[in-house]
Design an enzyme around this catalytic site. Structure first.
Site, short mmCIF file in Angstrom:
data_model
loop_
_atom_site.label_atom_id
_atom_site.label_comp_id
_atom_site.label_asym_id
_atom_site.label_seq_id
_atom_site.Cartn_x
_atom_site.Cartn_y
_atom_site.Cartn_z
N GLY A 201 77.07 -11.92 80.74
CA GLY A 201 76.93 -11.95 79.29
C GLY A 201 75.57 -12.48 78.87
CD GLU A 223 74.47 -11.20 88.11
OE1 GLU A 223 73.51 -10.62 87.57
OE2 GLU A 223 74.43 -11.63 89.27
#
Length: 491
Positions: A201, A223
């Protein structure tokens, strides 16, 4: 029935989350998820789930994002199936202990590195690729032998609902669970102790996730994204380059992708030719009325639509639009838009765009682009189009990013032998292929010794002779050791 489901969701609080985690801990403690057979069965069932529900998955993606069928089939279902196949083929090798060398200090001995599952892990996924970004990490968690809770994004409700429905049907619900919901449910999950949290996100939520994880010293994989630049040098096949940029920008969720090209850097002299070629190829792909194109995803919701139009309508950049700019609030569509010579202090250059807007920054010499990139936060990806060997080498050595691609964009995601992840503000940790397995494994060191070869030198009393021999061992070299054993030299 609907009222009953709403009631169940409403009572998913900290206590319910705690009960869920305890239930999964019992499953993990039983050893069930550690077996090779269990891992393979779950992975095969995930493949079967994709094959048997391709239409339903594509329809959910259409509802959430108006995602074109080809993008759904290739970038979500296809990439997920490939991850499953790789894991099915390789997991028997991944779980074999890796032999390690030992030293004279422990002679005689042998050693190995054992990949063991971490335990009960949490995966929080994103809305832009709701199936791939939910299930690709899950492949790694399963292959490594963990029990898992998956929290899909509520911003893609059709996909979240379908994931909840399918996973309970195809996978072992005693070890793999889906929790739907929004902030309240995610907060309840983050209150728990996990062996690992995998979050995909934005940086704002990542800080919340990391703060929650710190309370339990839980390791995290983050990530994230960032402003992924594209550097375009002169003297290249510009038509091929622009097509690949368009594919990576607008052909990936209409710019709503973490590795999507965020902005272009090129020279003032080369910019006019670049802009003309981009315009021609965009019209070739999406027509003269791109808002009507079925090959462009819509903006995910009204909040993101408003955010993007704010970037586009800022006084500093509104006059810099050289192509596109059309938008339709009712359909949440924004046309592919190019902005030329955008000021560095504009909003669009100071936050991740995550949409169909593409600014172009101008420099006098292409080499100036590297310092420009490095002056900001480290991106998830960086791209260079050039035929010059020296420039490519300079780019690779000087630009820090999660991953680099020369003469293309975004395709490194499809190479499962490469780690995919960020650096600095674009994230930490990596996955894909074996890197997914490693992300959810602990590398446990194991040393084996017998009862023979027990050396008195390690035990008191510490005599002068023992000191001499220890110095020789520390200094290394067979001749030093022989000298010490024979009593030569000084202690």
């Amino acid at each position: 029935m609907a009222g009953s489901e709403e009631k169940e969701k409403a009572v998913f609080d900290v206590d319910a989350a705690s009960a869920l985690v305890n239930e999964l801990r019992c499953t993990f403690a039983s050893g069930k998820t550690r077996s090779y057979e269990w891992r393979v069965t779950q992975l095969k069932n995930m493949l079967k789930m994709c094959d048997e529900n391709e239409k339903e998955i594509a329809e959910a993606l259409r509802q959430d994002l108006s995602k074109p069928e080809l993008e759904s089939v290739v970038y979500e279902i296809g990439m997920l199936k490939n991850s499953c196949r790789v894991a099915l083929k390789e997991v028997k090798h991944w779980i074999v202990p890796e032999k390690a060398k030992t030293s004279l200090t422990t002679f005689p001995s042998s050693a190995e590195i054992l990949s063991e599952p971490l335990g009960v892990v949490l995966i929080i996924s994103a809305w832009n690729y709701p199936f791939l970004l939910s299930l690709d990490p899950l492949v790694g968690a399963i292959a490594a032998g963990n029990a898992v809770v998956l929290k899909p994004s509520e911003i893609a409700p059709a996909s979240s609902s379908l994931l909840s429905k399918l996973l309970v049907k195809y996978l072992d619900s005693s070890a793999i669970r889906v929790i739907e919901g929004a902030v309240a449910e995610t907060s309840a999950l983050l209150e728990q102790k996990w062996e690992k949290i995998f979050y995909t996100g934005n940086g704002r939520v990542a800080r919340i996730v990391m703060a929650a994880a710190a309370k339990h010293l839980t390791p995290v994989v983050l990530e994230l994204g960032g402003k992924s630049p594209v550097v375009i040098d002169a003297g290249i096949n510009l038509q091929v380059a622009t097509r690949r940029i368009i594919a990576g920008k607008w052909g990936c969720n209409n710019g709503q992708a973490c590795v999507s090209p965020d902005y272009i850097i090129t020279t003032k002299d080369y910019a006019p030719e670049l802009v003309d070629t981009l315009k021609n190829e965009l019209e070739r792909f999406y027509g003269k009325t791109p808002l009507e194109s079925k090959d462009l995803s819509r903006i995910v919701n009204s909040n993101h639509f408003t955010r993007l139009t704010k970037l586009l309508d800022e006084d500093k950049v509104s006059g810099n639009i050289v192509h596109g700019g059309e938008r339709d609030k009712e359909s949440l569509k924004i046309a592919p838009t190019i902005l030329l010579d955008v000021p560095q202090d504009s909003l669009i250059m100071n936050e991740e765009i995550f949409g169909p807007l593409l600014p172009i920054i101008l420099v006098n010499k292409i080499e100036e682009s590297f310092d420009l990139i490095n002056s900001g936060t480290k991106p998830l990806a960086a791209y260079l189009f050039s035929n010059k060997k020296k420039l490519k080498e300079q780019f690779v050595m000087s630009v820090s990013a999660g991953g680099l691609v020369i003469n293309d964009t975004t395709v490194h995601l499809a190479v499962d032998t490469l780690p995919f992840g960020g650096v600095g503000e674009s994230g930490m940790g990596s996955y894909h292929g074996k890197f997914s397995f490693d992300a959810f494994s602990h590398k446990k060191a194991v040393l084996y010794r017998s009862f023979i070869g027990d050396a008195a030198i390690r035990y008191p009393p510490y005599t002068t002779e023992k000191v001499r021999l220890m110095k020789a061992l520390i200094g290394g070299g067979i001749w030093n050791i022989i000298q010490a054993l024979l009593g030569w030299g000084k202690a």
